[in-house]
Enzyme design. Sequence first.
Site, PDB file in Angstrom:
ATOM      1  N   GLU A 199       0.811  -1.223   0.000  1.00  0.00           N
ATOM      2  CA  GLU A 199       0.000   0.000   0.000  1.00  0.00           C
ATOM      3  C   GLU A 199       0.847   1.277   0.000  1.00  0.00           C
ATOM      4  O   GLU A 199       0.304   2.367  -0.188  1.00  0.00           O
ATOM      5  CB  GLU A 199      -0.936   0.003   1.224  1.00  0.00           C
ATOM      6  CG  GLU A 199      -1.966  -1.111   1.166  1.00  0.00           C
ATOM      7  CD  GLU A 199      -2.740  -1.289   2.474  1.00  0.00           C
ATOM      8  OE1 GLU A 199      -3.904  -1.689   2.417  1.00  0.00           O
ATOM      9  OE2 GLU A 199      -2.159  -1.049   3.557  1.00  0.00           O
TER      10      GLU A 199
ATOM     11  N   ASP B  62     -11.618  -7.448  -1.653  1.00  0.00           N
ATOM     12  CA  ASP B  62     -12.436  -8.652  -1.405  1.00  0.00           C
ATOM     13  C   ASP B  62     -13.828  -8.192  -0.961  1.00  0.00           C
ATOM     14  O   ASP B  62     -14.038  -7.005  -0.723  1.00  0.00           O
ATOM     15  CB  ASP B  62     -11.793  -9.531  -0.312  1.00  0.00           C
ATOM     16  CG  ASP B  62     -11.616  -8.775   0.992  1.00  0.00           C
ATOM     17  OD1 ASP B  62     -10.587  -8.105   1.142  1.00  0.00           O
ATOM     18  OD2 ASP B  62     -12.525  -8.819   1.847  1.00  0.00           O
TER      19      ASP B  62
HETATM   20  N1  SAH Z   1      -1.238 -11.307   7.667  1.00  0.00           N
HETATM   21  C1  SAH Z   1      -2.113 -10.737   6.637  1.00  0.00           C
HETATM   22  C2  SAH Z   1      -3.124  -9.853   7.285  1.00  0.00           C
HETATM   23  C3  SAH Z   1      -4.013  -9.094   6.343  1.00  0.00           C
HETATM   24  S1  SAH Z   1      -5.238  -8.240   7.214  1.00  0.00           S
HETATM   25  C4  SAH Z   1      -1.251  -9.972   5.640  1.00  0.00           C
HETATM   26  O1  SAH Z   1      -0.300  -9.312   6.065  1.00  0.00           O
HETATM   27  O2  SAH Z   1      -1.531 -10.051   4.429  1.00  0.00           O
HETATM   28  C5  SAH Z   1      -6.057  -7.353   5.940  1.00  0.00           C
HETATM   29  C6  SAH Z   1      -5.533  -5.977   5.640  1.00  0.00           C
HETATM   30  O3  SAH Z   1      -6.261  -5.446   4.535  1.00  0.00           O
HETATM   31  C7  SAH Z   1      -5.753  -4.969   6.757  1.00  0.00           C
HETATM   32  O4  SAH Z   1      -4.735  -3.995   6.740  1.00  0.00           O
HETATM   33  C8  SAH Z   1      -7.138  -4.352   6.439  1.00  0.00           C
HETATM   34  O5  SAH Z   1      -7.167  -2.962   6.640  1.00  0.00           O
HETATM   35  C9  SAH Z   1      -7.381  -4.680   4.959  1.00  0.00           C
HETATM   36  N2  SAH Z   1      -8.564  -5.522   4.667  1.00  0.00           N
HETATM   37  C10 SAH Z   1      -8.831  -5.982   3.414  1.00  0.00           C
HETATM   38  N3  SAH Z   1      -9.935  -6.761   3.425  1.00  0.00           N
HETATM   39  C11 SAH Z   1     -10.387  -6.810   4.708  1.00  0.00           C
HETATM   40  C12 SAH Z   1     -11.485  -7.477   5.346  1.00  0.00           C
HETATM   41  N4  SAH Z   1     -12.299  -8.272   4.662  1.00  0.00           N
HETATM   42  N5  SAH Z   1     -11.648  -7.291   6.677  1.00  0.00           N
HETATM   43  C13 SAH Z   1     -10.800  -6.510   7.376  1.00  0.00           C
HETATM   44  N6  SAH Z   1      -9.738  -5.872   6.816  1.00  0.00           N
HETATM   45  C14 SAH Z   1      -9.522  -6.004   5.493  1.00  0.00           C
END
Ligand code: SAH
Length: 234
Positions: A12, A197
């Site tokens: 990002e 998503d």
């Molecule tokens: N260990 C994983 C965690 C991802 S968490 C990694 O590093 O890839 C998801 C991240 O994307 C968070 O920063 C959140 O802000 C965003 N995000 C995207 N889709 C999401 C969802 N369905 N629920 C919550 N956050 C989401």
Amino acid sequence: MRIGIIGAMASEVDGLKAVMSDMRAEKISSVEFCCGLINGCETVVAEAGIGKVNAAVTAQTMILKYGVDCVINSGVAGGLDESLNIGDVVIASRTAEHDMDTTPCGDEAGYITGLNRVYMDCDEKLVRLLCECTREMGIHTEVGTIVSGDQFICRDDQREKLIGVFGGKAAEMEGAAIGHVCAMNGVKFAVIRAISDGANSDSTMTFPEFCKMASENSIEIMKRMLTKLADTEE
Ligand code: SAH
């Protein structure tokens, strides 16, 4: 004017750091802050890490240590609004912390004691300029409430609560924490999220697949936004 930009993940923010000139980097509280110029705008970019605490620490440091005039949180999110597809964008008009819950004490869901409200309003001028960017780029954009919590949203019961209780259009894990810190400090803020998503049972598959593509969308929007902010200053 100095603009603070916070992302949670490398995908990002790396595309913004890549186009930064005169870059100086410094690590504070395990977070790297990169200062320099992007498209004529004095900018501080940081990769905060995932979740509300990381986001809050990073926002507070940007404000106290770098004296930013506003903070923009940019990145990806799960779409809650039915009209949203992967790659579309939600710009927050306001944010809420969906996992803040003192309802047993008689408060509304999401109520933040101290600030004494549920929703943090985003800066209207930043919202308008971000909307101009996505309109010029032909990206389907919804403006509304973005909800944050320390949970990856991928179940129907979670989704329904975020829509039903908070009127959320997108779910993520940082924006409202940044809004909270900015409200405490009287600093303007905005949140822009590209949809990675659908915040549903497919999300464990779609998020890893589309995170990079959606992150790239958010970066292109931020580059355009910085050009606009540099122009509006002149
Ligand atoms: N260990 C994983 C965690 C991802 S968490 C990694 O590093 O890839 C998801 C991240 O994307 C968070 O920063 C959140 O802000 C965003 N995000 C995207 N889709 C999401 C969802 N369905 N629920 C919550 N956050 C989401």
